[in-house]
Design a protein around this motif. Structure first.
Motif, PDB file in Angstrom:
ATOM      1  N   THR A 143      -2.025 -15.682   1.563  1.00 61.46           N
ATOM      2  CA  THR A 143      -1.930 -14.226   1.568  1.00 61.46           C
ATOM      3  C   THR A 143      -0.528 -13.772   1.198  1.00 61.46           C
ATOM      4  O   THR A 143      -0.361 -12.789   0.451  1.00 61.46           O
ATOM      5  CB  THR A 143      -2.313 -13.673   2.953  1.00 61.46           C
ATOM      6  OG1 THR A 143      -3.597 -14.196   3.333  1.00 61.46           O
ATOM      7  CG2 THR A 143      -2.370 -12.165   2.940  1.00 61.46           C
ATOM      8  N   ILE A 144       0.491 -14.451   1.694  1.00 67.16           N
ATOM      9  CA  ILE A 144       1.869 -14.101   1.354  1.00 67.16           C
ATOM     10  C   ILE A 144       2.104 -14.277  -0.144  1.00 67.16           C
ATOM     11  O   ILE A 144       2.726 -13.428  -0.802  1.00 67.16           O
ATOM     12  CB  ILE A 144       2.855 -14.965   2.168  1.00 67.16           C
ATOM     13  CG1 ILE A 144       2.864 -14.511   3.625  1.00 67.16           C
ATOM     14  CG2 ILE A 144       4.260 -14.899   1.581  1.00 67.16           C
ATOM     15  CD1 ILE A 144       3.710 -15.364   4.533  1.00 67.16           C
ATOM     16  N   ASN A 145       1.607 -15.361  -0.720  1.00 66.38           N
ATOM     17  CA  ASN A 145       1.766 -15.591  -2.156  1.00 66.38           C
ATOM     18  C   ASN A 145       1.109 -14.499  -2.981  1.00 66.38           C
ATOM     19  O   ASN A 145       1.608 -14.107  -4.039  1.00 66.38           O
ATOM     20  CB  ASN A 145       1.179 -16.949  -2.541  1.00 66.38           C
ATOM     21  CG  ASN A 145       2.229 -18.034  -2.604  1.00 66.38           C
ATOM     22  OD1 ASN A 145       3.377 -17.776  -2.924  1.00 66.38           O
ATOM     23  ND2 ASN A 145       1.850 -19.249  -2.268  1.00 66.38           N
ATOM     24  N   GLY A 146      -0.042 -14.007  -2.504  1.00 61.19           N
ATOM     25  CA  GLY A 146      -0.723 -12.955  -3.244  1.00 61.19           C
ATOM     26  C   GLY A 146      -0.101 -11.591  -3.070  1.00 61.19           C
ATOM     27  O   GLY A 146      -0.219 -10.729  -3.941  1.00 61.19           O
ATOM     28  N   THR A 147       0.572 -11.368  -1.926  1.00 56.10           N
ATOM     29  CA  THR A 147       1.147 -10.056  -1.641  1.00 56.10           C
ATOM     30  C   THR A 147       2.556  -9.917  -2.187  1.00 56.10           C
ATOM     31  O   THR A 147       2.901  -8.891  -2.797  1.00 56.10           O
ATOM     32  CB  THR A 147       1.166  -9.803  -0.117  1.00 56.10           C
ATOM     33  OG1 THR A 147      -0.153  -9.982   0.406  1.00 56.10           O
ATOM     34  CG2 THR A 147       1.634  -8.393   0.186  1.00 56.10           C
ATOM     35  N   LEU A 148       3.401 -10.928  -1.951  1.00 56.00           N
ATOM     36  CA  LEU A 148       4.773 -10.870  -2.456  1.00 56.00           C
ATOM     37  C   LEU A 148       4.775 -11.248  -3.930  1.00 56.00           C
ATOM     38  O   LEU A 148       5.199 -12.322  -4.332  1.00 56.00           O
ATOM     39  CB  LEU A 148       5.674 -11.817  -1.662  1.00 56.00           C
ATOM     40  CG  LEU A 148       5.909 -11.455  -0.189  1.00 56.00           C
ATOM     41  CD1 LEU A 148       6.847 -12.452   0.453  1.00 56.00           C
ATOM     42  CD2 LEU A 148       6.463 -10.049  -0.064  1.00 56.00           C
ATOM     43  N   GLY A 149       4.272 -10.344  -4.737  1.00 56.21           N
ATOM     44  CA  GLY A 149       4.155 -10.591  -6.162  1.00 56.21           C
ATOM     45  C   GLY A 149       5.083  -9.707  -6.969  1.00 56.21           C
ATOM     46  O   GLY A 149       6.166  -9.332  -6.529  1.00 56.21           O
ATOM     47  N   THR A 150       4.629  -9.349  -8.140  1.00 56.17           N
ATOM     48  CA  THR A 150       5.478  -8.607  -9.068  1.00 56.17           C
ATOM     49  C   THR A 150       5.709  -7.171  -8.629  1.00 56.17           C
ATOM     50  O   THR A 150       6.656  -6.534  -9.084  1.00 56.17           O
ATOM     51  CB  THR A 150       4.837  -8.608 -10.462  1.00 56.17           C
ATOM     52  OG1 THR A 150       3.533  -8.009 -10.383  1.00 56.17           O
ATOM     53  CG2 THR A 150       4.701 -10.018 -10.988  1.00 56.17           C
ATOM     54  N   GLY A 151       4.853  -6.644  -7.769  1.00 61.55           N
ATOM     55  CA  GLY A 151       5.021  -5.261  -7.337  1.00 61.55           C
ATOM     56  C   GLY A 151       6.359  -5.024  -6.676  1.00 61.55           C
ATOM     57  O   GLY A 151       6.978  -3.962  -6.854  1.00 61.55           O
ATOM     58  N   SER A 161       1.012  -7.391   6.406  1.00 61.11           N
ATOM     59  CA  SER A 161       1.250  -6.044   5.878  1.00 61.11           C
ATOM     60  C   SER A 161       2.503  -5.430   6.478  1.00 61.11           C
ATOM     61  O   SER A 161       3.256  -4.714   5.804  1.00 61.11           O
ATOM     62  CB  SER A 161       0.036  -5.151   6.143  1.00 61.11           C
ATOM     63  OG  SER A 161      -0.245  -5.073   7.534  1.00 61.11           O
ATOM     64  N   VAL A 162       2.775  -5.722   7.753  1.00 56.36           N
ATOM     65  CA  VAL A 162       3.989  -5.216   8.404  1.00 56.36           C
ATOM     66  C   VAL A 162       5.227  -5.871   7.797  1.00 56.36           C
ATOM     67  O   VAL A 162       6.215  -5.187   7.470  1.00 56.36           O
ATOM     68  CB  VAL A 162       3.934  -5.477   9.922  1.00 56.36           C
ATOM     69  CG1 VAL A 162       5.239  -5.051  10.589  1.00 56.36           C
ATOM     70  CG2 VAL A 162       2.763  -4.747  10.544  1.00 56.36           C
ATOM     71  N   LEU A 163       5.188  -7.179   7.639  1.00 56.87           N
ATOM     72  CA  LEU A 163       6.325  -7.891   7.064  1.00 56.87           C
ATOM     73  C   LEU A 163       6.566  -7.457   5.624  1.00 56.87           C
ATOM     74  O   LEU A 163       7.725  -7.320   5.196  1.00 56.87           O
ATOM     75  CB  LEU A 163       6.081  -9.398   7.134  1.00 56.87           C
ATOM     76  CG  LEU A 163       5.972  -9.995   8.546  1.00 56.87           C
ATOM     77  CD1 LEU A 163       5.622 -11.478   8.477  1.00 56.87           C
ATOM     78  CD2 LEU A 163       7.270  -9.794   9.321  1.00 56.87           C
ATOM     79  N   ALA A 164       5.484  -7.243   4.861  1.00 54.87           N
ATOM     80  CA  ALA A 164       5.637  -6.785   3.484  1.00 54.87           C
ATOM     81  C   ALA A 164       6.270  -5.395   3.444  1.00 54.87           C
ATOM     82  O   ALA A 164       7.127  -5.117   2.592  1.00 54.87           O
ATOM     83  CB  ALA A 164       4.280  -6.768   2.784  1.00 54.87           C
ATOM     84  N   THR A 165       5.860  -4.516   4.348  1.00 54.11           N
ATOM     85  CA  THR A 165       6.436  -3.171   4.395  1.00 54.11           C
ATOM     86  C   THR A 165       7.929  -3.224   4.676  1.00 54.11           C
ATOM     87  O   THR A 165       8.724  -2.513   4.035  1.00 54.11           O
ATOM     88  CB  THR A 165       5.741  -2.329   5.475  1.00 54.11           C
ATOM     89  OG1 THR A 165       4.336  -2.270   5.192  1.00 54.11           O
ATOM     90  CG2 THR A 165       6.305  -0.921   5.518  1.00 54.11           C
ATOM     91  N   ILE A 166       8.324  -4.056   5.617  1.00 56.39           N
ATOM     92  CA  ILE A 166       9.752  -4.194   5.934  1.00 56.39           C
ATOM     93  C   ILE A 166      10.519  -4.733   4.725  1.00 56.39           C
ATOM     94  O   ILE A 166      11.590  -4.219   4.361  1.00 56.39           O
ATOM     95  CB  ILE A 166       9.937  -5.118   7.147  1.00 56.39           C
ATOM     96  CG1 ILE A 166       9.324  -4.475   8.397  1.00 56.39           C
ATOM     97  CG2 ILE A 166      11.416  -5.408   7.377  1.00 56.39           C
ATOM     98  CD1 ILE A 166       9.317  -5.384   9.615  1.00 56.39           C
TER      99      ILE A 166
END
Length: 552
Positions: free
Chosen positions: A3-11, A255-260
């Motif tokens: 999930t982290i690999n898919g979320t922490l992407g090019t965006g 999602s919380v870690l990605a937001t931070i």
């Protein structure tokens, strides 16, 4: 880590700079915070159902069982399309980042073959491994990406403090003095409009937080050390409760870690580069020249631009290498998700000899090999849009050509498709919540496990209760609809532009048309599934439990 690999992407690395140019530093912070809160709220809804039913094609099944069968099929197709086309778009993005090194493309045919053909083949080979090997690869690559992100953020802080021979510290800090007066006037009439448009752009960065629903099926569930005992102190908390404990951390906190991470890095970028810098990416459909400072370069990332302007030798090359690695690892994960989405959609189809040919073909994709890998679904997901990156060999990697615009539209459609899926999952949870609340007496009498949400005794086996329900689900649904309808359309408020219109609404129109087509072809009723009959509800929940047990 999948999930982290898919979320922490090019965006993270591309969209922050685009939002900064469009709406200024405050728009960067607010857009990432708002969409991050929306992603968290949506994941609260998905997690509660996922902890009970970690099954193949979970997102499609939830909608089919609690909202509408045909809508659930449409959700599964949209989810597969999103990640299949994103796989191809990320290959194209990585190829565009190779343009940062002009010496790389000595021969367009040979070098293009390496980027557009060999790299996808390698990613297909990685996905062909069993889940243990593939999972370990995802753990390693995900760890490297987290270290990359930490390194970049430390470098941004150092640059802001004056590191580097040619960088001026806090060169973008003056915009924070009046953050609502600085925006791209050619794209938006006022700052509020620019902020609403920024919400739409930042959504792209959160695509992937729901990937845990695709990967949960293949997790190795922990076994309760007292499994098999029948005394009341153990039987009340079954092994299923441990499944919920395994799922909910990833589903909620990523999602919380990605937001931070997004918010903090966005603020750091806004302090290190001027909003008017010519290197910041601008919305491709905006007409007219913009007065900017400095010289433009062949990068579309604010991070690389900051590294270049710092004057630190080769730092921009290192940052760009980080970005290429991020794009390729994210593409690898997207292929995994696309294959599981297609497998989940077709694994329960009856492909017997007496079935229609189309049904037999679709059922063919719902099989795994001896390593439990859905190879057929994976290969099809890889080749479905493999032709898209090759278009860049003719049209280039920029968005100033028709081919570049076409690729950009496909990439943007992915984020809209996920928003549509999110909205449908919110509706599914709302109907599920009211269903079990309405029939709580019957469920208690029939002793249906893991759905007695209201039962708060010490031996309750309900895996996870999300917060503030069902109010939170209604708010999440409202937020999804706001971005799909309002924020995505903000670019059209002043004038019609076909690129943002197609990017925002084409997949939505196709999704609705597909839903209607499925209704007509299947001769289905134009109504949601009936959840009023207690007997049918009990049967439905037992069937879902059977699917879960069969999957595990």
């Amino acid at each position: 880590m999948i999930t982290i690999n898919g979320t922490l992407g090019t965006g993270l690395y591309w969209r922050g700079g685009q939002i900064l140019e469009l709406g200024g530093p405050l728009a960067v912070l607010l857009s990432f915070l708002f969409v991050g809160a929306l992603a968290w709220a949506v994941m609260q809804c998905i997690t509660e159902m996922l902890c009970i039913w970690p099954i193949p094609g979970a997102l499609s099944v939830y909608v089919s069982e609690f909202v509408d069968v045909e809508l659930g099929i449409a959700v599964g197709i949209a989810y597969w399309f999103t990640y299949s086309v994103s796989f191809a778009a990320l290959i194209a993005t990585a190829a565009a980042e190779f343009d940062f090194w002009p010496a790389f493309f000595v021969n367009k045919g040979i070098d293009g073959g390496i980027v557009y053909l060999c790299i996808p083949l390698v990613l297909v080979l990685i996905n062909a491994f069993g889940i243990k090997v593939y999972g370990m690869i995802e753990v390693v690559s995900g760890t490297i990406k987290i270290l990359f992100l930490a390194t970049i953020m430390v470098c941004l802080i150092a640059i802001n403090l004056g590191a580097g021979p040619s960088h001026k510290p806090s060169m973008g800090a003056h915009y924070w003095a009046s953050p609502t007066t600085s925006y791209d006037t050619a794209a938006a009439k006022n700052w509020a409009t620019a902020l609403i448009m920024s919400l739409s752009i930042s959504t792209f960065a959160y695509v992937g937080v729901e990937i845990v629903a695709a990967s949960a099926l293949e997790a190795k569930w922990p076994r309760h050390r007292h499994e098999g005992r029948t005394d009341s102190g153990v039987s009340g908390r079954s092994n299923d409760t441990l499944i919920g404990n395994s799922v909910k951390f990833s589903a909620i906190f990523i999602s919380v870690l990605a937001t931070i991470a997004y918010s903090l890095s966005g603020v750091l970028v806004s302090l290190d580069i001027d909003r008017s810098d010519c290197q910041l990416p601008r919305l491709s459909w905006v007409s007219g020249q913009m007065e900017c400072i400095g010289e433009s370069s062949n990068t579309t990332s604010a991070f690389v631009a900051i590294a270049h302007e710092s004057g630190i030798p080769n730092l921009d090359d290192v940052f760009n290498a980080f970005l290429v690695f991020t794009a390729l690892t994210c593409a690898n994960t997207n292929l995994y998700v696309a294959s599981r989405a297609l497998f989940g959609l077709t694994s329960r189809l009856d492909g017997g000899s007496g079935q229609p040919w189309l049904l037999r073909v679709l059922a063919w994709f719902g099989k795994t090999n001896r390593r439990k890998v859905p190879m057929r679904a994976m290969v099809f997901s890889a080749v479905a849009f493999c032709w898209v990156p090759f278009l860049q060999l003719r049209g280039g990697t920029g968005t100033d050509t028709s081919i570049g615009i076409f690729i950009e539209i496909l990439a943007e459609m992915g984020s809209v498709g996920v928003l549509v899926v999110w909205a449908c999952e919110c509706v599914a949870f709302i109907r599920y919540y009211h269903c079990i609340d309405r029939h709580r007496t019957t469920l208690q009498e029939q002793k249906i496990s893991q759905v007695r949400r209201w039962d708060m005794n010490d031996y309750n086996d309900y895996p996870y209760r999300s917060h503030g329900q069902p109010f939170l689900a209604y708010m999440a649904l409202t937020g999804c609809i706001f971005i799909i309808v309002v924020a995505n359309g903000a670019a059209l408020w002043e004038d019609f532009h076909y690129l943002p219109f197609l990017s925002s609404y084409l997949i939505l129109l196709v999704f609705i048309a597909l839903w209607v087509l499925l209704k007509v072809v299947r001769g289905a009723q134009w109504s949601f599934v009936d959840l009023s009959n207690p007997r049918k509800v009990v049967e439905k929940l037992r069937n879902l439990h059977d699917i879960r047990l069969g999957a595990l």
